[in-house]
Write a protein that holds these residues in place. Structure first.
Motif, PDB file in Angstrom:
ATOM      1  N   TRP A 278       9.987   4.195 -13.145  1.00 35.62           N
ATOM      2  CA  TRP A 278      10.469   3.419 -14.289  1.00 35.62           C
ATOM      3  C   TRP A 278      11.698   2.596 -13.922  1.00 35.62           C
ATOM      4  O   TRP A 278      11.857   1.462 -14.396  1.00 35.62           O
ATOM      5  N   ASP A 279      12.563   3.141 -13.078  1.00 34.92           N
ATOM      6  CA  ASP A 279      13.732   2.369 -12.644  1.00 34.92           C
ATOM      7  C   ASP A 279      13.295   1.134 -11.857  1.00 34.92           C
ATOM      8  O   ASP A 279      13.836   0.036 -12.059  1.00 34.92           O
ATOM      9  N   ARG A 280      12.332   1.302 -10.958  1.00 35.09           N
ATOM     10  CA  ARG A 280      11.851   0.169 -10.170  1.00 35.09           C
ATOM     11  C   ARG A 280      11.165  -0.863 -11.068  1.00 35.09           C
ATOM     12  O   ARG A 280      11.367  -2.079 -10.906  1.00 35.09           O
ATOM     13  N   THR A 281      10.372  -0.391 -12.026  1.00 36.42           N
ATOM     14  CA  THR A 281       9.689  -1.302 -12.936  1.00 36.42           C
ATOM     15  C   THR A 281      10.684  -2.106 -13.756  1.00 36.42           C
ATOM     16  O   THR A 281      10.525  -3.316 -13.952  1.00 36.42           O
ATOM     17  N   ALA A 282      11.739  -1.432 -14.244  1.00 34.29           N
ATOM     18  CA  ALA A 282      12.753  -2.133 -15.039  1.00 34.29           C
ATOM     19  C   ALA A 282      13.452  -3.208 -14.217  1.00 34.29           C
ATOM     20  O   ALA A 282      13.703  -4.314 -14.700  1.00 34.29           O
ATOM     21  N   ARG A 283      13.759  -2.899 -12.946  1.00 29.24           N
ATOM     22  CA  ARG A 283      14.408  -3.887 -12.078  1.00 29.24           C
ATOM     23  C   ARG A 283      13.493  -5.087 -11.829  1.00 29.24           C
ATOM     24  O   ARG A 283      13.939  -6.237 -11.846  1.00 29.24           O
ATOM     25  N   GLU A 284      12.227  -4.819 -11.596  1.00 29.74           N
ATOM     26  CA  GLU A 284      11.274  -5.906 -11.327  1.00 29.74           C
ATOM     27  C   GLU A 284      11.119  -6.802 -12.548  1.00 29.74           C
ATOM     28  O   GLU A 284      11.039  -8.033 -12.428  1.00 29.74           O
ATOM     29  N   MET A 285      11.103  -6.217 -13.740  1.00 35.35           N
ATOM     30  CA  MET A 285      10.962  -7.020 -14.955  1.00 35.35           C
ATOM     31  C   MET A 285      12.216  -7.855 -15.207  1.00 35.35           C
ATOM     32  O   MET A 285      12.134  -9.012 -15.626  1.00 35.35           O
ATOM     33  N   THR A 286      13.374  -7.280 -14.931  1.00 32.05           N
ATOM     34  CA  THR A 286      14.620  -8.036 -15.093  1.00 32.05           C
ATOM     35  C   THR A 286      14.657  -9.222 -14.145  1.00 32.05           C
ATOM     36  O   THR A 286      15.137 -10.306 -14.486  1.00 32.05           O
ATOM     37  N   ALA A 287      14.133  -9.012 -12.920  1.00 31.92           N
ATOM     38  CA  ALA A 287      14.152 -10.073 -11.918  1.00 31.92           C
ATOM     39  C   ALA A 287      13.237 -11.240 -12.268  1.00 31.92           C
ATOM     40  O   ALA A 287      13.354 -12.315 -11.678  1.00 31.92           O
ATOM     41  N   LEU A 288      12.315 -11.079 -13.245  1.00 32.55           N
ATOM     42  CA  LEU A 288      11.417 -12.166 -13.628  1.00 32.55           C
ATOM     43  C   LEU A 288      12.167 -13.298 -14.317  1.00 32.55           C
ATOM     44  O   LEU A 288      11.682 -14.432 -14.337  1.00 32.55           O
ATOM     45  N   GLY A 289      13.312 -12.994 -14.906  1.00 32.26           N
ATOM     46  CA  GLY A 289      14.156 -14.038 -15.471  1.00 32.26           C
ATOM     47  C   GLY A 289      13.631 -14.682 -16.734  1.00 32.26           C
ATOM     48  O   GLY A 289      13.917 -15.856 -17.003  1.00 32.26           O
ATOM     49  N   VAL A 290      12.863 -13.968 -17.546  1.00 32.72           N
ATOM     50  CA  VAL A 290      12.356 -14.505 -18.810  1.00 32.72           C
ATOM     51  C   VAL A 290      13.466 -14.410 -19.864  1.00 32.72           C
ATOM     52  O   VAL A 290      14.041 -13.338 -20.076  1.00 32.72           O
ATOM     53  N   THR A 291      13.758 -15.530 -20.538  1.00 39.61           N
ATOM     54  CA  THR A 291      14.865 -15.591 -21.508  1.00 39.61           C
ATOM     55  C   THR A 291      14.359 -16.059 -22.870  1.00 39.61           C
ATOM     56  O   THR A 291      13.243 -16.583 -22.985  1.00 39.61           O
ATOM     57  N   PRO A 292      15.157 -15.900 -23.933  1.00 36.80           N
ATOM     58  CA  PRO A 292      14.736 -16.354 -25.275  1.00 36.80           C
ATOM     59  C   PRO A 292      14.558 -17.869 -25.316  1.00 36.80           C
ATOM     60  O   PRO A 292      15.335 -18.618 -24.729  1.00 36.80           O
TER      61      PRO A 292
END
Length: 436
Positions: A278-292
């Motif tokens: 879950w920690d790795r998944t959270a980091r990978e999703m944050t790195a996608l850079g999707v913003t509002p």
């Protein structure tokens, strides 16, 4: 070498077994031979006597020396026999290898200088020293290891950029990493120069250690010709002030340490494995850079695909031939409605909830894709946050990944993807909704 050993072993075993068979045929068994004994007229030795028999202290050193000598002699004999049979290539002695090496030598035949160096000496000093002895085959430079901040390939690249930036490789210097030589010499300071006599290899050295008998040593004076002259004058040991402590860790120690660190990360603990996932998944999703999203935007997504093999339906009808470039939507019309949103935004959660109340035509399935891991309360698992979203909408939830982001050109949230029928086809629409 293995083949020779197996053949010799087979011949020996055949001879022994043949002899035993002859003895067995000649020795007649009597009734007494096959009658089990029920009484014994001797005492078994005590446990202490078995564990520490008399004379063991004298025996062990002799056994170790016999093992060393027999191993050395056996390996030497096998190597020589392998060369005779052509199984192994002819092997030169260190002195012969030095003589046949390219370059020139100024020291007498069989004498080699090993200069022990460290990156702590500074790039300027290392470069100046190595430039001075280029093309000298009787001089080699030895490192104990590599800097902590580098890998072995990075260390090699650093050396090349320092010594030979304009050539393909360093072919005019002998540079090696040999922590065993540092250990053998007890070297902790650099530069340390060792003069070796390769004509008199030390039998106590391991067979694979490229070193002769050390006949002179100098700390702070890395000039092999000067050290050789001092040795001839009866001064084989010289010390100077221009030395630094060797900074590189013994390469063997580093390898063991890093291997141990990797081993520490290996675990079968289910809780640890889940947490790391879950920690790795959270980091990978944050790195996608999707913003509002800041402004409404609607686009038609165009997909092109080239297949390597024919694509067929369940009845065997060819939908696309091998090598054909086509729009997948023309073959199998898009019929999904997808919401990509941030589950940690109350506004986006409310938007999706309201949008789901208004169905869109030509949609057979709705999917929810989260752009971030849902936040949870202390003590809760990451899955609890995802389950909370599932419970709220009653729809399967997926996590955004780089493949989906790239395929559907996801840049902002919330994004809604859905089909829209036109006059000639069904288009795939991506609509970004600005909530403020």
């Amino acid at each position: 070498m293995g083949l020779l050993t197996r053949i010799g072993l087979a011949i020996t075993c055949a001879a022994v077994y043949g002899t035993c068979a002859a003895f067995a045929q000649e020795y007649p068994l009597t009734r007494q031979d096959i009658t089990p004994n029920t009484t014994y007229d001797f005492l078994l030795p005590s446990g202490q006597a078995l564990a520490d028999p008399e004379g063991i202290d004298e025996f062990l050193p002799m056994a170790r020396e016999l093992a060393r000598q027999s191993t050395y002699e056996t390996m030497k004999a096998l190597r020589e026999r392998g060369i005779e049979l052509g199984v192994l290539p002819a092997e030169m002695t260190p002195a012969e290898a030095l003589t046949s090496a390219p370059g020139f030598a100024q020291l007498p035949d069989g004498i080699r200088a090993s200069i022990l160096v460290t990156s702590a000496m500074g790039e300027g000093s290392i470069k100046a020293l190595m430039d001075k002895y280029r093309f000298r085959k009787d001089v080699r430079f030895v490192f104990r290891g590599i800097p902590d901040t580098m890998s072995v390939p990075e260390f090699g690249f650093w050396l090349k950029q320092l010594i030979a930036p304009d050539s393909q490789e360093i072919d005019d210097l002998n540079i090696t990493i040999d922590p065993e030589l540092f250990e053998l010499a007890g070297a902790t300071l650099a530069p340390t120069l060792l003069l070796e006599d390769l004509n008199a290899p030390d039998p106590d050295r391991p067979l694979d250690l490229d070193v002769g008998v050390i006949v002179a040593r100098s700390e702070g004076f890395p000039d092999p010709d000067w050290v050789y002259e001092q040795m001839k004058k009866g001064r084989p040991n010289n010390k100077g002030p221009n030395v630094v402590e060797i900074s590189e860790e013994d390469l063997r120690s580093r390898a063991w340490r890093e291997a141990d660190e990797v081993a520490q990360r290996l675990t079968k603990d289910g809780d640890v494995i889940k947490r790391r996932y879950w920690d790795r998944t959270a980091r990978e999703m944050t790195a996608l850079g999707v913003t509002p999203v800041k402004a409404d935007r609607e686009r038609i997504l165009h997909f092109m695909f080239q297949t390597n093999d024919p694509i067929k339906d369940h009845e065997g009808t060819i939908l696309a031939h091998a090598g054909e470039v086509f729009r997948p939507n023309d073959v199998l019309p898009f019929d999904r409605r997808v919401f990509v949103f941030n589950p940690n935004s109350a506004d986006e959660l409310e938007f999706v909830e309201e949008a789901l109340k208004e169905p869109r035509p030509d949609v057979s399935r709705t999917l929810l894709v989260l752009s971030e891991m849902p936040l949870t309360k202390p003590g809760q698992e990451p899955w609890d946050g995802i389950q909370h979203v599932i419970n709220r909408f009653g729809i399967h939830v997926f996590l955004l990944n780089s493949q989906f982001q790239s395929a559907f050109q996801i840049e902002f949230t919330p994004t809604e993807i859905f089909p829209r029928k036109s006059l000639t086809s069904i288009d795939v629409i991506s609509m970004e909704h600005a909530l403020r």
